[in-house]
Write a protein that holds these residues in place. Structure first.
Motif, PDB file in Angstrom:
ATOM      1  N   PHE A   2       0.823  -1.201   0.000  1.00 53.29           N
ATOM      2  CA  PHE A   2       0.000   0.000   0.000  1.00 53.29           C
ATOM      3  C   PHE A   2       0.858   1.253   0.000  1.00 53.29           C
ATOM      4  O   PHE A   2       1.965   1.261   0.530  1.00 53.29           O
ATOM      5  CB  PHE A   2      -0.913   0.010   1.234  1.00 53.29           C
ATOM      6  N   LEU A   3       0.325   2.300  -0.599  1.00 56.30           N
ATOM      7  CA  LEU A   3       0.977   3.601  -0.609  1.00 56.30           C
ATOM      8  C   LEU A   3       0.274   4.480   0.410  1.00 56.30           C
ATOM      9  O   LEU A   3      -0.929   4.720   0.308  1.00 56.30           O
ATOM     10  CB  LEU A   3       0.892   4.229  -2.006  1.00 56.30           C
ATOM     11  N   HIS A   4       1.038   4.957   1.397  1.00 59.72           N
ATOM     12  CA  HIS A   4       0.492   5.825   2.436  1.00 59.72           C
ATOM     13  C   HIS A   4       0.421   7.246   1.900  1.00 59.72           C
ATOM     14  O   HIS A   4       1.426   7.815   1.486  1.00 59.72           O
ATOM     15  CB  HIS A   4       1.382   5.761   3.683  1.00 59.72           C
ATOM     16  N   LEU A   5      -0.781   7.829   1.910  1.00 63.62           N
ATOM     17  CA  LEU A   5      -1.002   9.167   1.359  1.00 63.62           C
ATOM     18  C   LEU A   5      -1.066  10.250   2.418  1.00 63.62           C
ATOM     19  O   LEU A   5      -1.246  11.419   2.098  1.00 63.62           O
ATOM     20  CB  LEU A   5      -2.297   9.193   0.540  1.00 63.62           C
ATOM     21  N   GLY A   6      -0.926   9.864   3.682  1.00 60.53           N
ATOM     22  CA  GLY A   6      -0.999  10.830   4.772  1.00 60.53           C
ATOM     23  C   GLY A   6      -2.289  10.690   5.543  1.00 60.53           C
ATOM     24  O   GLY A   6      -3.294  10.204   5.025  1.00 60.53           O
ATOM     25  N   ASP A  14      -0.340  -0.895  -6.456  1.00 59.07           N
ATOM     26  CA  ASP A  14      -0.438  -1.380  -7.831  1.00 59.07           C
ATOM     27  C   ASP A  14      -1.540  -0.679  -8.633  1.00 59.07           C
ATOM     28  O   ASP A  14      -1.655  -0.874  -9.832  1.00 59.07           O
ATOM     29  CB  ASP A  14      -0.623  -2.895  -7.872  1.00 59.07           C
ATOM     30  N   GLN A  15      -2.335   0.161  -7.983  1.00 59.85           N
ATOM     31  CA  GLN A  15      -3.378   0.927  -8.674  1.00 59.85           C
ATOM     32  C   GLN A  15      -2.890   2.299  -9.135  1.00 59.85           C
ATOM     33  O   GLN A  15      -3.584   2.998  -9.865  1.00 59.85           O
ATOM     34  CB  GLN A  15      -4.599   1.102  -7.770  1.00 59.85           C
ATOM     35  N   VAL A  16      -1.687   2.689  -8.721  1.00 62.35           N
ATOM     36  CA  VAL A  16      -1.160   4.014  -9.043  1.00 62.35           C
ATOM     37  C   VAL A  16      -0.795   4.093 -10.522  1.00 62.35           C
ATOM     38  O   VAL A  16      -0.019   3.293 -11.030  1.00 62.35           O
ATOM     39  CB  VAL A  16       0.060   4.353  -8.167  1.00 62.35           C
ATOM     40  N   VAL A  17      -1.378   5.070 -11.204  1.00 61.70           N
ATOM     41  CA  VAL A  17      -1.082   5.321 -12.605  1.00 61.70           C
ATOM     42  C   VAL A  17      -0.096   6.482 -12.721  1.00 61.70           C
ATOM     43  O   VAL A  17       0.834   6.442 -13.518  1.00 61.70           O
ATOM     44  CB  VAL A  17      -2.371   5.647 -13.397  1.00 61.70           C
ATOM     45  N   LEU A  18      -0.280   7.517 -11.899  1.00 62.68           N
ATOM     46  CA  LEU A  18       0.521   8.725 -11.977  1.00 62.68           C
ATOM     47  C   LEU A  18       0.566   9.402 -10.620  1.00 62.68           C
ATOM     48  O   LEU A  18      -0.449   9.459  -9.925  1.00 62.68           O
ATOM     49  CB  LEU A  18      -0.082   9.684 -13.009  1.00 62.68           C
ATOM     50  N   ILE A  19       1.724   9.921 -10.273  1.00 61.40           N
ATOM     51  CA  ILE A  19       1.880  10.769  -9.091  1.00 61.40           C
ATOM     52  C   ILE A  19       2.322  12.128  -9.602  1.00 61.40           C
ATOM     53  O   ILE A  19       3.315  12.228 -10.330  1.00 61.40           O
ATOM     54  CB  ILE A  19       2.925  10.200  -8.109  1.00 61.40           C
ATOM     55  N   GLY A  20       1.575  13.165  -9.262  1.00 58.97           N
ATOM     56  CA  GLY A  20       1.889  14.495  -9.778  1.00 58.97           C
ATOM     57  C   GLY A  20       2.013  15.534  -8.691  1.00 58.97           C
ATOM     58  O   GLY A  20       1.365  15.449  -7.647  1.00 58.97           O
ATOM     59  N   ASP A  21       2.852  16.514  -8.955  1.00 64.44           N
ATOM     60  CA  ASP A  21       3.005  17.675  -8.075  1.00 64.44           C
ATOM     61  C   ASP A  21       1.906  18.663  -8.428  1.00 64.44           C
ATOM     62  O   ASP A  21       1.814  19.108  -9.572  1.00 64.44           O
ATOM     63  CB  ASP A  21       4.391  18.288  -8.286  1.00 64.44           C
ATOM     64  N   LEU A  22       1.075  18.986  -7.486  1.00 65.04           N
ATOM     65  CA  LEU A  22      -0.095  19.825  -7.760  1.00 65.04           C
ATOM     66  C   LEU A  22       0.297  21.210  -8.261  1.00 65.04           C
ATOM     67  O   LEU A  22      -0.286  21.725  -9.214  1.00 65.04           O
ATOM     68  CB  LEU A  22      -0.940  19.937  -6.485  1.00 65.04           C
ATOM     69  N   ASN A  51      -4.653  20.920   2.649  1.00 59.31           N
ATOM     70  CA  ASN A  51      -3.351  21.430   2.233  1.00 59.31           C
ATOM     71  C   ASN A  51      -2.739  20.519   1.164  1.00 59.31           C
ATOM     72  O   ASN A  51      -1.713  19.896   1.402  1.00 59.31           O
ATOM     73  CB  ASN A  51      -2.428  21.543   3.457  1.00 59.31           C
ATOM     74  N   PRO A  52      -3.356  20.440  -0.028  1.00 59.07           N
ATOM     75  CA  PRO A  52      -2.854  19.511  -1.042  1.00 59.07           C
ATOM     76  C   PRO A  52      -1.523  19.951  -1.637  1.00 59.07           C
ATOM     77  O   PRO A  52      -1.338  21.116  -1.964  1.00 59.07           O
ATOM     78  CB  PRO A  52      -3.947  19.527  -2.103  1.00 59.07           C
ATOM     79  N   ARG A  53      -0.591  19.009  -1.721  1.00 63.29           N
ATOM     80  CA  ARG A  53       0.710  19.249  -2.349  1.00 63.29           C
ATOM     81  C   ARG A  53       0.891  18.376  -3.588  1.00 63.29           C
ATOM     82  O   ARG A  53       1.674  18.699  -4.465  1.00 63.29           O
ATOM     83  CB  ARG A  53       1.830  18.963  -1.365  1.00 63.29           C
ATOM     84  N   ILE A  67       1.400  15.096   1.235  1.00 69.36           N
ATOM     85  CA  ILE A  67       2.779  14.631   1.096  1.00 69.36           C
ATOM     86  C   ILE A  67       3.279  14.990  -0.303  1.00 69.36           C
ATOM     87  O   ILE A  67       2.534  14.893  -1.278  1.00 69.36           O
ATOM     88  CB  ILE A  67       2.864  13.115   1.334  1.00 69.36           C
ATOM     89  N   SER A  68       4.537  15.391  -0.404  1.00 71.58           N
ATOM     90  CA  SER A  68       5.077  15.803  -1.698  1.00 71.58           C
ATOM     91  C   SER A  68       5.081  14.640  -2.688  1.00 71.58           C
ATOM     92  O   SER A  68       5.178  13.474  -2.307  1.00 71.58           O
ATOM     93  CB  SER A  68       6.496  16.353  -1.544  1.00 71.58           C
ATOM     94  N   SER A  69       5.001  14.984  -3.961  1.00 70.05           N
ATOM     95  CA  SER A  69       5.002  13.961  -5.008  1.00 70.05           C
ATOM     96  C   SER A  69       6.315  13.181  -5.004  1.00 70.05           C
ATOM     97  O   SER A  69       6.328  11.978  -5.264  1.00 70.05           O
ATOM     98  CB  SER A  69       4.759  14.591  -6.377  1.00 70.05           C
TER      99      SER A  69
END
Length: 86
Positions: A2-6, A14-22, A51-53, A67-69
């Motif tokens: 799992f990916l911890h998002l905060g 395994d569901q992550v397609v893209l991680i982007g900096d807002l 506080n989206p980053r 959390i930062s990209s």
């Protein structure tokens, strides 16, 4: 894995397609429109405590994170390395 998002929120990595900096990706008009429509349609889940980053795109949802990209990407990379790649 799992990916911890905060804030105690996690998604399957395994569901992550893209991680982007807002800040760096949402300045274009087309991206702003995409995010606005996604929000109106209910596809955005805000785990950022206001506080989206960064954002994490999956096949069905966009998750906002405080959390930062780079940190999120490092977490995915670390998991991938520990488990022999994709």
């Amino acid at each position: 894995m799992f990916l911890h998002l905060g804030g105690g929120n996690m998604i399957p990595s395994d569901q992550v397609v893209l991680i982007g900096d807002l800040e760096n990706t949402t300045y274009s008009e087309i991206t702003q429109e995409f995010m606005q429509i996604s929000d109106e349609e209910g596809f955005i889940v805000d785990y950022s405590a206001g506080n989206p980053r960064s954002f994490v795109l999956t096949g069905e949802t966009i998750y906002l994170s405080m959390i930062s990209s780079k940190t999120l990407a490092d977490r995915v990379d670390k998991f991938t390395e520990e488990n022999g790649g994709y």
